[in-house]
Write a protein that holds these residues in place. Structure first.
Motif, short mmCIF file in Angstrom:
data_model
loop_
_atom_site.label_atom_id
_atom_site.label_comp_id
_atom_site.label_asym_id
_atom_site.label_seq_id
_atom_site.Cartn_x
_atom_site.Cartn_y
_atom_site.Cartn_z
N THR A 121 15.17 -28.61 -7.17
CA THR A 121 15.16 -27.21 -6.74
C THR A 121 15.57 -26.29 -7.88
OG1 THR A 121 15.66 -27.86 -4.46
CG2 THR A 121 16.04 -25.57 -5.03
N ALA A 122 16.61 -26.71 -8.63
CA ALA A 122 17.07 -25.92 -9.76
C ALA A 122 15.99 -25.82 -10.84
CB ALA A 122 18.35 -26.53 -10.34
N ALA A 123 15.35 -26.94 -11.14
CA ALA A 123 14.32 -26.96 -12.19
C ALA A 123 13.14 -26.08 -11.82
CB ALA A 123 13.87 -28.39 -12.44
N ILE A 124 12.68 -26.19 -10.58
CA ILE A 124 11.53 -25.39 -10.14
C ILE A 124 11.87 -23.91 -10.16
CG2 ILE A 124 10.07 -24.85 -8.14
CD1 ILE A 124 10.24 -27.86 -7.43
N THR A 125 13.05 -23.56 -9.66
CA THR A 125 13.44 -22.15 -9.64
C THR A 125 13.56 -21.60 -11.05
OG1 THR A 125 14.67 -22.52 -7.59
CG2 THR A 125 15.16 -20.51 -8.79
N ALA A 126 14.15 -22.38 -11.96
CA ALA A 126 14.27 -21.92 -13.35
C ALA A 126 12.90 -21.72 -13.98
CB ALA A 126 15.08 -22.94 -14.15
N ALA A 127 12.00 -22.66 -13.75
CA ALA A 127 10.65 -22.57 -14.33
C ALA A 127 9.88 -21.38 -13.77
CB ALA A 127 9.89 -23.86 -14.06
N GLU A 128 10.07 -21.06 -12.50
CA GLU A 128 9.36 -19.94 -11.89
C GLU A 128 10.01 -18.61 -12.24
OE1 GLU A 128 7.33 -22.16 -8.05
OE2 GLU A 128 9.23 -21.11 -7.76
N THR A 129 11.29 -18.65 -12.61
CA THR A 129 11.98 -17.43 -13.04
C THR A 129 11.56 -17.06 -14.46
OG1 THR A 129 13.89 -17.95 -11.63
CG2 THR A 129 14.24 -16.36 -13.40
N ASN A 130 11.37 -18.06 -15.32
CA ASN A 130 10.95 -17.82 -16.70
C ASN A 130 10.02 -18.96 -17.11
OD1 ASN A 130 10.64 -17.48 -19.45
ND2 ASN A 130 12.77 -16.92 -19.81
#
Length: 531
Positions: A60-69
């Motif tokens: 969840t953290a990785a996906i959110t980070a990737a979609e944020t930047n």
């Protein structure tokens, strides 16, 4: 439930701030970590973001980070050869306020304050309110996030409604992802692989050290690549000892923006947990074999503040509220040793069982019912699974026509067993149980006297560790000396601590993983690079 003044004060000081004055404000700024000079390190690899752990919180953290930047280079590393952590073998049921399932059954009066109050009741004051509030407010956000990333929900539960009311919850709000944790991990991994080319997933990478510079910022990690976890040792924590497990080649990763520790709990680490509570050494653990203290140790070593390490959560093969219909018996003495109701406190009952087992060379205690007790069961589904031998390791229950048959099966002295049951029945009739078990809670099941009889070996399953690195509402760990947030670091899921306290309310661990995974991912993507 927090008061309006409490919430206003939290907003005033900042949700990410510590609730006590940092020690730096008092002039106490000595360091509890060995600082690293970046110029002295020969970096083997570099990335913007390193996420450690591939369970629900890490993905969840990785996906959110990737979609944020989308410009970030994100590496997700796991020490195991199989991805998913304990999430993979968990049900990952979730208490969600405002889900479509909840609305479909006409529940319109649920809100985050009710969920907060339910969690806090179990927490008994040990929880950090600002963290519990973040969780309670964001359950629907997590539900929607998972839905948008391919996760589906099982509509067969709750008599076809897709939702159930579980113990400790004031409203029906718990939903089940289709295929449980396996389904969640499969969908999130698939999304990373198909939709996020800037996310790289690596297996068999063990983190051993977290590196902080002279300013306390996390700048990188020391790892062992090609590490191989040995599942065939009695105590899985031996794998954390380099003198025992020599696998893997040492590498240094430069982490330019931020490290996310989502390494899970330490349930399988017998030595570590016994160092906190000795009788916990022999508790059965339900988590994946790699759930050792290999994540918490480098965090402590790097000065992340650990809290709640003596708190833990037991689960039983049967619901805690259905234990009270029977009696718990030491198989050697044939005596009872605890109030089986015990205010429905699973921790107290579990500790009593482990303490009794320690007296008899760790032999399992036996839970005995008669037909009246079985007829009183709340959860008939789990009861039937136990009777059918399909309720997991240690979850089997047997049916006997006589006490003699039961005693023979468990190698108990039948005369001593009958004497113990006669004593229990006589005392309960007068509501004077030797351990204080209340007759008023038992109804028709206030004696063990009606054949057939049923019995199982009841062993508490250690399924969740509340202890870990204390975080703030931004998922940043706090420094053990200064109590200030550590720049360049985030912790989420079971590796973090503070949200729950004395005991975690059921159907909330997945919320903690997913919600703080989202918080960590969003914030790490916004960190400024140190180099």
């Amino acid at each position: 439930m927090p008061t309006k003044n409490t919430r206003r004060n939290l907003i005033k000081i900042g949700l990410g701030a510590a609730t006590i004055a940092p020690l730096s404000a008092m002039g106490l700024t000595s360091k509890a970590f060995a600082q690293t000079n970046a110029d002295d390190i020969q970096w083997d690899d570099e990335m913007d973001v390193l996420v450690v752990g591939t369970g629900m919180s890490g993905l969840t953290a990785a996906i959110t980070a990737a979609e944020t930047n989308s410009q970030l280079k994100i590496v997700v590393a796991d020490k195991m050869s199989r991805l998913g952590g304990s999430s993979l073998i968990s049900g990952l049921n979730m208490a969600v306020v405002g889900s479509p399932m909840q609305k479909n059954i006409g529940v319109t009066d649920d809100n985050w304050e009710r969920l907060y109050a339910d969690i806090e009741k179990e927490a008994k004051g040990y929880n950090h309110p600002e963290l519990t509030e973040v969780l309670a407010k964001n359950t629907l956000n997590l539900f929607n996030f998972l839905t948008e990333h391919g996760v589906k929900y099982d509509m067969s539960v709750g008599n076809g409604t897709g939702i159930k009311k579980l113990g400790g919850h004031s409203r029906p709000r718990t939903v089940w992802p289709y295929h449980g944790g396996t389904g969640v991990i499969k969908e999130l991994l698939s999304f990373c692989q198909k939709k996020l080319p800037n996310v790289e997933i690596r297996k068999k990478v063990l983190i051993t050290d977290i590196l902080r510079n002279e300013n306390g910022r996390v700048i990188g990690v020391k790892v062992r690549e090609g590490y191989w976890f040995d599942r065939d040792v009695e105590d899985m924590s031996l794998n954390d000892d380099r003198s025992f497990n020599k696998t893997g080649q040492t590498k240094y990763y430069k982490v330019k923006r931020g490290l996310v520790m989502s390494t899970g709990g330490f349930n399988q680490d017998k030595a570590f947990r016994a160092g906190e509570i000795p009788v916990m050494y022999n508790a059965a653990a339900t988590t994946q074999p790699g759930a050792t203290a290999s994540g918490i140790k480098p965090m402590i070593k790097a000065g992340f503040k650990p809290v709640h390490l003596t708190l833990f959560r037991f689960a039983f093969a049967i619901p805690t509220e259905d234990i009270l219909w029977g009696v718990l018996i030491n198989p050697r003495t044939c005596d009872r040793f605890v109030d089986e109701y015990n205010s429905n406190d699973r921790q107290a009952i579990g500790m009593a069982i482990l303490g009794e087992r320690a007296k008899v060379d760790n032999e399992n205690v036996v839970l005995i019912y008669d037909q009246k007790g079985i007829d009183s069961y709340h959860d008939k589904q789990r009861l039937q699974l136990s009777l059918d031998g399909k309720n997991g390791t240690g979850g089997d229950m047997w049916k006997f026509d006589t006490l003699e048959q039961l005693a023979e099966h468990f190698k108990m002295d039948v005369s001593k067993l009958k004497a113990s049951l006669d004593k229990y029945n006589t005392n309960m009739e007068q509501d004077k149980d030797q351990f204080g078990k209340p007759k008023s809670k038992l109804g028709a099941a206030s004696s063990i006297s009606t054949a057939p009889y049923y019995a199982m070996q009841l062993n508490p399953r250690y399924n969740y560790s509340q202890g870990g690195a204390l975080i703030n509402a931004n998922a940043q760990p706090l420094d053990i000396v200064t109590s200030e947030p550590i720049t360049g670091a985030f912790v989420c899921g079971e590796a973090a601590a503070g949200t729950f306290g004395y005991i975690r309310l059921t159907a909330c661990s997945s919320l903690d993983c997913g919600i703080f995974g989202m918080v960590a991912g969003q914030n790490v993507a916004k960190e400024k690079p140190w180099a």
